[in-house]
Every structure is written in structure tokens, then in C-alpha cells.
Design an enzyme around this catalytic site. Structure first.
Site, PDB file in Angstrom:
ATOM      1  N   LYS A 165      67.250  86.742  37.920  1.00  0.00           N
ATOM      2  CA  LYS A 165      66.882  86.757  39.593  1.00  0.00           C
ATOM      3  C   LYS A 165      65.629  86.441  39.821  1.00  0.00           C
ATOM      4  O   LYS A 165      64.616  87.282  39.323  1.00  0.00           O
ATOM      5  CB  LYS A 165      67.575  87.833  40.234  1.00  0.00           C
ATOM      6  CG  LYS A 165      67.157  87.685  41.887  1.00  0.00           C
ATOM      7  CD  LYS A 165      67.787  88.701  42.611  1.00  0.00           C
ATOM      8  CE  LYS A 165      67.165  89.984  42.798  1.00  0.00           C
ATOM      9  NZ  LYS A 165      65.898  90.021  43.753  1.00  0.00           N
TER      10      LYS A 165
ATOM     11  N   ASP B 213      66.495  84.017  44.968  1.00  0.00           N
ATOM     12  CA  ASP B 213      66.768  84.862  45.761  1.00  0.00           C
ATOM     13  C   ASP B 213      65.819  84.982  46.779  1.00  0.00           C
ATOM     14  O   ASP B 213      64.688  85.654  47.134  1.00  0.00           O
ATOM     15  CB  ASP B 213      66.738  86.376  45.243  1.00  0.00           C
ATOM     16  CG  ASP B 213      66.935  87.544  46.243  1.00  0.00           C
ATOM     17  OD1 ASP B 213      67.460  87.198  47.323  1.00  0.00           O
ATOM     18  OD2 ASP B 213      66.615  88.539  45.914  1.00  0.00           O
TER      19      ASP B 213
ATOM     20  N   LYS C 172      66.654  84.119  50.485  1.00  0.00           N
ATOM     21  CA  LYS C 172      67.109  84.402  51.613  1.00  0.00           C
ATOM     22  C   LYS C 172      66.659  83.789  52.872  1.00  0.00           C
ATOM     23  O   LYS C 172      66.215  84.189  53.743  1.00  0.00           O
ATOM     24  CB  LYS C 172      66.606  86.120  52.032  1.00  0.00           C
ATOM     25  CG  LYS C 172      67.116  87.038  50.807  1.00  0.00           C
ATOM     26  CD  LYS C 172      66.751  88.465  51.281  1.00  0.00           C
ATOM     27  CE  LYS C 172      67.134  89.587  50.258  1.00  0.00           C
ATOM     28  NZ  LYS C 172      66.602  89.630  48.986  1.00  0.00           N
TER      29      LYS C 172
ATOM     30  N   ASP D 152      66.743  79.907  58.926  1.00  0.00           N
ATOM     31  CA  ASP D 152      65.961  79.413  59.947  1.00  0.00           C
ATOM     32  C   ASP D 152      67.019  78.545  60.800  1.00  0.00           C
ATOM     33  O   ASP D 152      68.089  78.629  60.698  1.00  0.00           O
ATOM     34  CB  ASP D 152      65.051  78.357  59.112  1.00  0.00           C
ATOM     35  CG  ASP D 152      63.640  77.843  59.954  1.00  0.00           C
ATOM     36  OD1 ASP D 152      63.924  77.576  61.130  1.00  0.00           O
ATOM     37  OD2 ASP D 152      62.687  78.025  59.283  1.00  0.00           O
TER      38      ASP D 152
ATOM     39  N   THR E  80      69.910  96.570  53.136  1.00  0.00           N
ATOM     40  CA  THR E  80      70.099  97.906  52.943  1.00  0.00           C
ATOM     41  C   THR E  80      69.067  98.675  53.485  1.00  0.00           C
ATOM     42  O   THR E  80      69.008 100.130  53.956  1.00  0.00           O
ATOM     43  CB  THR E  80      70.376  98.395  51.429  1.00  0.00           C
ATOM     44  OG1 THR E  80      69.224  97.562  50.738  1.00  0.00           O
ATOM     45  CG2 THR E  80      71.441  98.057  50.912  1.00  0.00           C
TER      46      THR E  80
ATOM     47  N   ARG F 261      64.647  97.452  37.804  1.00  0.00           N
ATOM     48  CA  ARG F 261      63.952  98.297  36.753  1.00  0.00           C
ATOM     49  C   ARG F 261      64.734  99.173  35.611  1.00  0.00           C
ATOM     50  O   ARG F 261      64.058  99.281  34.751  1.00  0.00           O
ATOM     51  CB  ARG F 261      63.295  99.406  37.888  1.00  0.00           C
ATOM     52  CG  ARG F 261      62.106  98.893  38.643  1.00  0.00           C
ATOM     53  CD  ARG F 261      61.656  99.513  39.899  1.00  0.00           C
ATOM     54  NE  ARG F 261      62.689  99.338  40.930  1.00  0.00           N
ATOM     55  CZ  ARG F 261      62.730  99.945  41.922  1.00  0.00           C
ATOM     56  NH1 ARG F 261      61.584 100.564  42.227  1.00  0.00           N
ATOM     57  NH2 ARG F 261      63.607  99.688  43.198  1.00  0.00           N
TER      58      ARG F 261
HETATM   59  O1  C5P Z   1      64.774  97.563  40.344  1.00  0.00           O
HETATM   60  P1  C5P Z   1      66.092  97.630  41.025  1.00  0.00           P
HETATM   61  O2  C5P Z   1      67.189  97.497  40.238  1.00  0.00           O
HETATM   62  O3  C5P Z   1      66.125  98.650  42.366  1.00  0.00           O
HETATM   63  O4  C5P Z   1      66.119  96.108  41.776  1.00  0.00           O
HETATM   64  C1  C5P Z   1      67.192  95.751  42.665  1.00  0.00           C
HETATM   65  C2  C5P Z   1      66.714  94.148  42.960  1.00  0.00           C
HETATM   66  O5  C5P Z   1      67.808  93.970  43.992  1.00  0.00           O
HETATM   67  C3  C5P Z   1      65.366  93.973  43.681  1.00  0.00           C
HETATM   68  O6  C5P Z   1      64.954  92.660  43.455  1.00  0.00           O
HETATM   69  C4  C5P Z   1      65.730  94.239  45.156  1.00  0.00           C
HETATM   70  O7  C5P Z   1      64.990  93.193  45.805  1.00  0.00           O
HETATM   71  C5  C5P Z   1      67.160  93.615  45.325  1.00  0.00           C
HETATM   72  N1  C5P Z   1      67.965  94.274  46.326  1.00  0.00           N
HETATM   73  C6  C5P Z   1      68.271  95.506  46.681  1.00  0.00           C
HETATM   74  N2  C5P Z   1      68.787  95.598  47.599  1.00  0.00           N
HETATM   75  C7  C5P Z   1      69.396  94.664  48.640  1.00  0.00           C
HETATM   76  C8  C5P Z   1      68.979  93.382  48.258  1.00  0.00           C
HETATM   77  C9  C5P Z   1      68.273  92.994  47.143  1.00  0.00           C
HETATM   78  O8  C5P Z   1      67.873  96.070  45.691  1.00  0.00           O
HETATM   79  N3  C5P Z   1      70.170  95.066  49.420  1.00  0.00           N
END
Ligand code: C5P
Length: 235
Positions: free
Chosen positions: A32, A59, A61, A64, A121, A213
Site C-alpha cells: 500500500k 491509498d 482517498k 472532490d 477510525t 508496523r
Molecule cells: O502500522 P499500522 O499497521 O497501524 O498501519 C495501518 C495502515 O492502515 C496505515 O497506513 C494507516 O494509515 C492505515 N489505516 C488505518 N486505519 C484506517 C484507515 C487506514 O490504520 N481506518
């Protein structure tokens, strides 16, 4: 497209991304690319990662007016990515325009998957009521926005794994759920609160898990990726 683990490459530069992906010798993970990396690396990073053989979820998003989103999606589709997204808050008309743009962008009739963000979220119910003046509950808006996305012809939504089951119930089993918020019980939660393990996400019915992560910051990212694949895909 079959179920998969998507690695969130939340790196600040193309160089850091390539260095991370060079760890993977035997597999080409689905990755992603978010706003930070796309704005730093531009379309060239997408082209380079496609050349390297990765599937890409771009990603960005989009949100517009329909005409602008249609034209932007035409460009993104021509980059040969595998998945893109929009905010469902842009309305059914905007989502339909996004889909049209994706179809216009490829002469061979193919198109990337397109999914909608329902509620971020980070948006609390308090903010929904007091700032956005939406009196319904977060869950009701998620279900309605998902239904709007389905009506517009989109392929699915991004949602927390805990919401995947209610989205499937409302929109059908074939409607895709792409779920971040994946953590192992034995590891750091970081800033995520509504979390689930890869195995549980599989049980709930997620189609794609987005994992950042727990893989990118792992001591051995390849082993962490393989553990996620084994637990989520059962192989
Ligand atoms: O590092 P981590 O596993 O928390 O990364 C989750 C990824 O998913 C990040 O790129 C974050 O921006 C994305 N994301 C999220 N929650 C959402 C939408 C996207 O954690 N509701």
C-alpha cells in the site's frame, strides 16, 4: 482478486521504501502506498514498484466533485495499480464518477478494484454529532456509506476488522472488506485501538488485511510477513 496481506509502506521516501522491499528475495508482497509516499515519490514510485513486480493499493482517498474525481481516477488507472479508494462521503454520484474514470483509464477494459472509506477510525461519535452535525451513530453511518458504495458499483470498503462482519451482512459476502488495525496480542498496539489478529481477521471474513508496523518495524520483516500470511491465508 484473491485474499491477501497488504503491507502498508508508510515510508517518507522512495529510497527507504526500496531498501525495505529489498529484504524480500523470494516473494513480491502486495503493498500500500499512501499520501506521504505518493506525494514524495510521485507517479514514478508507482511505476518503479510495478516494474519490480508488486501489486499496489494506491491509498489516496479521493474526495472532490464528481468530474474532478473521474478525471483523476482516469490518470491513476493508467498507472496500472491494483486497488484505489475514495471517501464514501463524496456521495454515490462521486463514487460512480470514480468508477467511470477508472474504466476510461485503460484501453483493455480492465480496471483496479475500488473501495470506499466509510468513516475514518479517527472520527469519534462526539465529533460526528458536534462538528459534522450528523445525529446517527458511527455504526449506522458506516453501514449506510457501505451500502451507498455498493449501489455506486464499488467493490468494497475499508473498515476495521471488527466492522467487517456487519458490512458483509448488510452488503453481501462478495462485497470486499479491506481491514487495517491488525496486531498480534503479544506485540505493541502503537496508536491503533480497535485491533484484531490476522487469524481472527480471517475468521471474521476480511478479504485483505493491511499491515504496517507489525511488519515494517519488525526485527525480521520477512519473517513477520510470512507469519501474517500463514495466519491470514492459512498457508
Ligand atoms: O502500522 P499500522 O499497521 O497501524 O498501519 C495501518 C495502515 O492502515 C496505515 O497506513 C494507516 O494509515 C492505515 N489505516 C488505518 N486505519 C484506517 C484507515 C487506514 O490504520 N481506518
Amino acid at each position: 482478486m484473491k485474499k491477501d496481506v497488504i503491507i502498508a509502506c508508510d515510508f517518507a521516501s522512495p529510497e527507504a521504501t526500496y531498501a525495505f522491499l529489498d529484504n524480500f528475495k523470494d516473494e513480491k508482497p502486495f503493498i500500500k502506498i499512501g499520501m506521504e509516499l505518493f506525494y514524495a515519490g510521485g507517479p514514478e514510485i508507482v511505476r518503479e514498484l510495478r516494474r519490480r513486480g508488486h501489486k499496489i493499493f494506491l491509498d489516496l482517498k479521493l474526495h472532490d466533485i464528481p468530474n474532478t474525481v473521474r478525471k483523476a481516477m482516469k490518470v491513476l488507472s493508467s498507472l496500472d495499480v491494483d486497488m484505489v479508494n475514495v471517501h464514501a462521503a463524496g456521495t454515490i454520484e462521486m463514487m460512480r464518477a470514480a468508477l467511470e474514470g477508472l474504466q476510461e483509464g485503460r484501453p483493455d477494459g480492465s480496471r483496479p478494484l475500488i473501495i470506499a472509506v466509510t468513516q475514518l477510525t479517527s472520527t469519534s461519535e462526539k465529533a460526528l454529532h458536534e462538528q459534522l452535525l450528523i445525529p446517527e451513530s458511527i455504526n449506522d453511518t458506516i453501514i449506510r456509506y457501505a451500502a451507498n458504495a455498493r449501489e455506486a458499483g464499488l467493490d468494497g470498503v475499508v473498515c476495521s476488522p471488527l466492522e467487517a462482519a456487519i458490512v458483509k451482512e448488510a452488503c453481501g459476502q462478495e462485497f470486499l472488506t479491506v481491514t487495517p488495525g491488525i496486531r498480534y496480542p503479544d506485540a505493541a498496539k502503537d496508536d491503533q485501538s480497535r485491533i484484531t489478529s490476522p487469524a481472527r481477521a480471517r475468521e471474521i471474513g476480511s478479504d485483505f488485511i493491511v499491515v504496517g508496523r507489525p511488519i515494517t518495524a519488525a526485527e525480521d520483516p520477512v519473517a513477520a510477513y510470512r507469519r501474517c500470511c500463514a495466519d491470514f491465508l492459512g498457508k
